[in-house]
Design an enzyme around this catalytic site. Structure first.
Site, mmCIF file in Angstrom:
data_model
loop_
_atom_site.group_PDB
_atom_site.id
_atom_site.type_symbol
_atom_site.label_atom_id
_atom_site.label_comp_id
_atom_site.label_asym_id
_atom_site.label_seq_id
_atom_site.Cartn_x
_atom_site.Cartn_y
_atom_site.Cartn_z
ATOM 1 N N TYR A 138 0.848 -1.200 0.000
ATOM 2 C CA TYR A 138 0.000 0.000 0.000
ATOM 3 C C TYR A 138 0.878 1.243 0.000
ATOM 4 C CZ TYR A 138 -3.213 3.592 1.760
ATOM 5 O OH TYR A 138 -3.949 4.742 1.933
ATOM 6 N N GLU A 226 -3.683 7.514 -3.936
ATOM 7 C CA GLU A 226 -3.680 6.279 -3.153
ATOM 8 C C GLU A 226 -3.530 5.087 -4.097
ATOM 9 O OE1 GLU A 226 -6.274 4.461 0.529
ATOM 10 O OE2 GLU A 226 -7.365 5.180 -1.218
#
Length: 416
Positions: A138, A226
């Site tokens: 991530y 993101e």
């Protein structure tokens, strides 16, 4: 959960906190932006049921294809089309099936848990090269008030809810403040790549991808990028598989190409689209009292006090701080276009806003539209006395109010 991760959540879900209309990009548009800045992504093509589709597929060689309907909603893989075809995401290694799959999607409405009951019309399909992911990480870059600038958030636990990771295994979260005026130092890039558990040559590849993402972040005036997951493949590639981008609305004047990509044909309410053209924030609700207010906080307070007085707001409409007469007129057009609206309450505090501008806009709009529903106006602040005279001398049946509670009471009473 840390304040920083709450910022990620807030940026991702702000539309549920304060009703605003955000820039909407389809998946292929986000990927195209990443690709323009050299970020490694899956190769892809976009089909739209045109004559060129067959040639596009013919020249697109892949061992395996991912075929994805392009709409602004999640849950596409488990969705169903209104023609009975199941699934907005399909994987096939047979090139001859690609066109058949797209033809069953395009021109039909895809229904998922996140769409209206009638679904959303699919106009385009993205066909991408399938990749074999061996590991998911991530990565997020966002503007953070606490740090007065951009911050990088990384975790080796990708492909899952980052908030849950922060709650259950906070040691798997790394945050790094960044200098908005400089590239990320190589030592920092390598440190983050190793924290993400990349090994060998993949460490340098990961570091290069992070730098490219930061270059993109600054170049397009993003407030958040993101990547979940930032994936490692079976042949050592480091690829941004899924990207969510949020942009600074104040930078629209210099990011015209990006904002021109805004997807509006899928909006459930065309009034929201029309309002956005005039820099108005509009969200329809279920009540019958239309609200015209300046400032999101004041708008929400106005809706609350209407309910406290026994009424129901028909909308959230924030005209903002730099409103002009033509925007007031457009706001009235949008309000009166809702057949449920049986009365209108205007509540404006004139700090930046000139109350006289609001008053002139109200009078002009009321006359042009031949307004035939009760109108209650509460104005306070800059040039309020002049504004009250404008309303008084208009010859229109406009009720004025001394304060917000008085305004809400009169608006509700007018309907009864």
């Amino acid at each position: 959960m840390s304040l920083l991760l709450k910022a990620v959540t807030t940026a991702r879900h702000i539309v549920h906190k304060v009703p605003v209309r955000n820039l909407n990009l389809l998946e292929f548009q986000s990927k195209d932006l990443l690709q323009k800045y050299g970020v490694a992504i899956q190769q892809f093509k976009v089909l739209d049921n045109s004559k060129a589709d067959a040639e596009v597929v013919k020249t697109f060689e892949c061992p395996e294809y991912v075929v994805k309907a392009q709409i602004l909603a999640g849950g596409r893989g488990k969705g169903t089309f209104d023609n009975g075809f199941k699934g907005g995401v399909h994987i096939t290694s047979n090139k001859s099936e690609v066109l058949s799959l797209t033809q069953q999607m395009i021109g039909n409405r895809l229904i998922t848990k996140q769409t209206p009951k009638s679904g959303i019309l699919v106009n385009k399909v993205m066909v991408a090269r399938s990749i074999n992911i061996t590991r998911e990480t991530y990565l997020c870059i966002l503007l953070d008030r606490e740090h007065n600038g951009p911050v990088l958030i990384a975790s080796p636990a990708g492909g899952m809810d980052i908030e849950a990771v922060a709650e259950e295994t906070p040691e798997k979260i790394k945050t790094v403040p960044l200098d908005i005026g400089k590239p990320i130092p190589e030592s920092t890039l390598l440190e983050v790549a190793k924290f993400l558990e990349f090994k060998g040559d993949s460490v340098k590849r990961c570091a290069e991808e992070i730098q490219k993402l930061y270059t993109l972040f600054k170049a397009v005036d993003a407030v958040q990028i993101e990547i979940n997951p930032l994936a490692e493949t079976d042949n050592g590639e480091v690829i941004s598989v899924d990207a969510k981008l949020n942009f600074d609305d104040n930078a629209q004047f210099r990011q015209k190409d990006i904002f021109s990509m805004d997807v509006t044909e899928e909006e459930s309410d065309p009034r929201e689209v029309e309002a956005a053209k005039y820099n108005l924030n509009y969200v329809a609700m279920d009540g019958n009292i239309g609200c015209l207010v300046n400032g999101a906080g004041l708008a929400m307070a106005t809706m609350d006090i209407i309910k406290l007085n026994g009424g129901e707001p028909a909308n959230f409409l924030d005209v903002g701080g730099g409103v002009k007469e033509d925007q007031v007129a457009k706001a009235f057009e949008i309000l009166t276009a809702d057949p449920k609206v049986k009365g209108i309450l205007v509540n404006v505090f004139g700090g930046i806003v000139n109350c006289a501008t609001i008053a002139n806009g109200i009078v002009a709009a009321s006359k042009k539209l031949q307004l035939n529903v009760p109108l209650v106006v509460r104005l306070e602040g800059t040039n309020v006395n002049q504004a009250r005279e404008i309303l008084k001398n208009s010859g229109l049946p406009i009720q004025t109010a001394s304060d917000l509670d008085d305004a809400a009471h009169k608006a509700v009473a007018a309907l009864n």
